[in-house]
Design an enzyme around this catalytic site. Sequence first.
Site, mmCIF file in Angstrom:
data_model
loop_
_atom_site.group_PDB
_atom_site.id
_atom_site.type_symbol
_atom_site.label_atom_id
_atom_site.label_comp_id
_atom_site.label_asym_id
_atom_site.label_seq_id
_atom_site.Cartn_x
_atom_site.Cartn_y
_atom_site.Cartn_z
ATOM 1 N N HIS A 132 54.760 73.629 49.925
ATOM 2 C CA HIS A 132 55.027 74.366 51.171
ATOM 3 C C HIS A 132 55.627 75.755 50.942
ATOM 4 O O HIS A 132 55.610 76.582 51.859
ATOM 5 C CB HIS A 132 55.986 73.579 52.067
ATOM 6 N N ASP A 168 48.917 64.830 49.888
ATOM 7 C CA ASP A 168 50.188 64.653 50.593
ATOM 8 C C ASP A 168 49.915 64.464 52.082
ATOM 9 O O ASP A 168 48.935 64.984 52.613
ATOM 10 C CB ASP A 168 51.036 65.909 50.363
ATOM 11 N N HIS A 170 51.450 65.839 54.404
ATOM 12 C CA HIS A 170 51.630 67.141 55.043
ATOM 13 C C HIS A 170 50.621 68.147 54.497
ATOM 14 O O HIS A 170 50.297 68.126 53.307
ATOM 15 C CB HIS A 170 53.051 67.669 54.788
ATOM 16 N N ASP A 257 53.705 60.267 50.607
ATOM 17 C CA ASP A 257 54.315 60.069 51.918
ATOM 18 C C ASP A 257 53.308 59.667 52.991
ATOM 19 O O ASP A 257 53.645 59.575 54.175
ATOM 20 C CB ASP A 257 55.093 61.312 52.362
#
Length: 391
Positions: A132, A168, A170, A257
């Site tokens: 990120h 991931d 995200h 996750d």
Amino acid sequence: MSGEAMLVFDDGLTAYDFGHGHPMSPIRVDLTVRLARALGVLDQLKIVPAPVADDGLIGTVHTAEYIAAVKRAGEDPDEPDPDHGLGTEDTYCFADMHDASAHVVGASVEAARAVWEGDVLHAANISGGLHHAMPAAASGFCVYNDPAIAIQWLLDHGAERVAYVDVDVHHGDGVQTVFYDDPRVLTVSLHESPTTLFPGTGSAAETGGPNAEGTSVNIPLPPGTGDAGWLRAFHAIVPQVVRAFGPSVLVTQHGCDSHVEDPLAHLTKTVDGQRAAYLALHDLAHEVAGGKWVATGGGGYAIFDVVPRAWSHLLAIVAGNPIDPLTPVPESWREDIQRLYARVAPLRMTDGRDAAYSDWSTGYNPDTWLDRSIKATRDISFPLLGLDPSY
């Protein structure tokens, strides 16, 4: 080209630590290494310590102003710098954060170097995957963007085309941003829909900048997507776009996750589905890039029950000797979990699920959000890469 596989790891990598109570606990890295050792996986890997990246290397992606801000934040953690994303509600400041973050970068770049220069065929940095971080700001627990810096290193050292696949939960927004207008890098991200999860980006319409149309591929998934749906989406898009791009090396981010027990997201995968994804990426690296594969960690906040098992599977696949899902979790590791953390650890390396899925070729169902999302990405991205979305 050596067939040996490598893990870049030393205990100093656990210094990337936002403090007690933060979800991004370095315990998950330590427990993964302990479990992989107990399973005998580390015996099959060349293990090397991680160098600490210097400012010049970090500066291939991040601005000098931002690097200076990170250093200041590490010297005075009580002084937030929200303009640079430091000291926010998700990315806390902590002492010596520049050094700890530069160490993670050094590990990912060393993994990339070893693969690119032929020391090993596969290399991993499970402490990495901080996808990120933006060129001038921290974001989402990520200070420096180690996957992007490793990819830039590969480009600077002769790689003509690099494919990056991010699994991931995200969106891999930082890596996408860095290379959005670079036709030499394909970024592919499978993630929970931006309408329901941070960072709110990663729609199918994000396909690359004016000079690189088609080199960003996004597959947003509805909340509740489990193993079968996730794998259906993966196999309907990822192998096709990576083959069409034709990379020299494959870089992957393995945030786990997406698991049903993860506290920060809403997908419902199991360790068995995650293992299936890792196997598919391993095979894809051999198909399209001569086996040259650089694997990083990522998110994952069920730090006792999920992350160590998922990433031990990943390391075993990197080593070329996958773990049978029915393998018992070593009693010595379970005792450590009980003694150190007063937690009851899982008994086996499986969640007891069959990672089967229905292939896209079986037909499109417009009544499901999942299939509509898959079709949207295929319809938008496939033609930009010379692919026919109807197949």
